[in-house]
Design a protein around this motif. Structure first.
Motif, PDB file in Angstrom:
ATOM      1  N   UNK A  35     -13.914   9.497  27.576  1.00 55.25           N
ATOM      2  CA  UNK A  35     -13.591  10.439  28.714  1.00 55.25           C
ATOM      3  C   UNK A  35     -14.897  10.844  29.424  1.00 55.25           C
ATOM      4  N   UNK A  36     -14.673  11.446  30.646  1.00 57.76           N
ATOM      5  CA  UNK A  36     -15.802  11.723  31.610  1.00 57.76           C
ATOM      6  C   UNK A  36     -16.528  12.451  30.687  1.00 57.76           C
ATOM      7  N   UNK A 194      -9.302   2.454  30.787  1.00 54.03           N
ATOM      8  CA  UNK A 194      -9.399   1.846  29.258  1.00 54.03           C
ATOM      9  C   UNK A 194      -8.283   0.641  29.329  1.00 54.03           C
ATOM     10  N   UNK A 195      -7.112   0.956  29.732  1.00 55.88           N
ATOM     11  CA  UNK A 195      -6.262  -0.173  29.732  1.00 55.88           C
ATOM     12  C   UNK A 195      -6.472  -1.409  30.561  1.00 55.88           C
ATOM     13  N   UNK A 208     -16.934   9.575  22.193  1.00 59.15           N
ATOM     14  CA  UNK A 208     -16.815  11.009  22.563  1.00 59.15           C
ATOM     15  C   UNK A 208     -17.887  11.923  22.241  1.00 59.15           C
ATOM     16  N   UNK A 209     -18.230  12.661  23.300  1.00 58.66           N
ATOM     17  CA  UNK A 209     -19.356  13.900  22.932  1.00 58.66           C
ATOM     18  C   UNK A 209     -20.405  13.402  22.626  1.00 58.66           C
ATOM     19  N   UNK A 232      -4.383   6.408  27.402  1.00 59.95           N
ATOM     20  CA  UNK A 232      -3.443   5.450  28.237  1.00 59.95           C
ATOM     21  C   UNK A 232      -2.365   6.325  28.501  1.00 59.95           C
ATOM     22  N   UNK A 233      -2.083   7.141  27.893  1.00 62.53           N
ATOM     23  CA  UNK A 233      -0.745   7.762  28.260  1.00 62.53           C
ATOM     24  C   UNK A 233       0.490   7.224  27.862  1.00 62.53           C
TER      25      UNK A 233
END
Length: 234
Positions: A35-36, A194-195, A208-209, A232-233
């Protein structure tokens, strides 16, 4: 080719990376996804020595980069294509490309490298006398990647190449990454899309973090339920 062991880094009192370990083998395309704010851009910046290590070890072809100054990194065979392209907007396309071939080892091959970049990106040849700042976002990304290739790098670092681009242009950018791969370049790419990025790389690390949470082949991460739900949802 590139190996990071327990790398920690940050900005002043803010720590962005915590004991990050990863490797990129010659001929591979490897993605760092997440993520951002995960530390992806910081990871590339610490490799190219834009920010300093707080701990750990970085090696390129077995040679430690810990004490190598930033301006020498490109001579070690590492070219960094930064986030948001960072072109010189008031210089022409060809002048921007020349900036990528400034090191001594590249100057003697300038004409050869320029011809190669124009063959790879014919639109850059068409636009060679145009000011870089007047081109579309996708064209600017081509120019930025071309500038990175002008030094004849062993390893190309790509920072969020699809950021801020329209969806149709994003697809073009990933097609460019695929073409670079087919040319035999070793690539380390950080990306939020990502996809798309997992379709053009061999392996990936999930950051992450500031910490590596997962790694594996691109297929393994694409099929991982946690990754699919979170990023990706699906």
């Amino acid at each position: 080719m590139l190996e990071l062991k327990n790398v920690s880094a940050g900005y002043g009192t803010f720590q962005a990376l915590f004991d990050v370990s990863l490797e990129v083998r010659a001929g591979e395309a490897v993605a760092v996804i997440g993520p951002n704010g995960a530390g992806k851009t910081s990871l590339l910046r610490v490799i190219s020595k834009v920010i300093d290590l707080n701990g750990g070890e970085i090696a390129m072809e077995g040679v430690s980069l810990n004490d190598v100054p930033a301006h020498k990194i490109i001579e070690m065979g590492i070219a960094h294509v930064p986030e948001h392209r960072r072109l010189f907007p008031r210089l022409t396309v060809e002048e921007n490309l020349k900036m990528g071939g400034f090191i001594a080892s590249a100057r003697s091959h300038f004409d050869e490298r320029l011809a190669y970049v124009y063959e790879l990106f014919p639109r850059m040849k068409e636009r060679r006398h145009q000011l870089a700042g007047t081109m579309s976002g996708g064209e600017q990304q081509m120019c930025a990647i071309g500038r990175g290739l002008m030094s004849g790098p062993k390893l190309l670092l790509l920072d969020e190449p699809s950021a801020g681009l329209a969806p149709v242009i994003v697809q073009q950018v990933f097609d460019l990454v695929r073409r670079i791969r087919e040319e035999g370049y070793t690539v380390l790419i950080v990306e939020q899309n990502i996809q798309q990025v997992l379709k053009v790389v061999d392996r990936a690390y999930l950051l992450e973090v500031g910490q590596i949470k997962m790694s594996g082949s691109s297929r393994e991460l694409l099929e991982n339920d946690d990754v699919r739900r979170a990023y990706i949802g699906l």
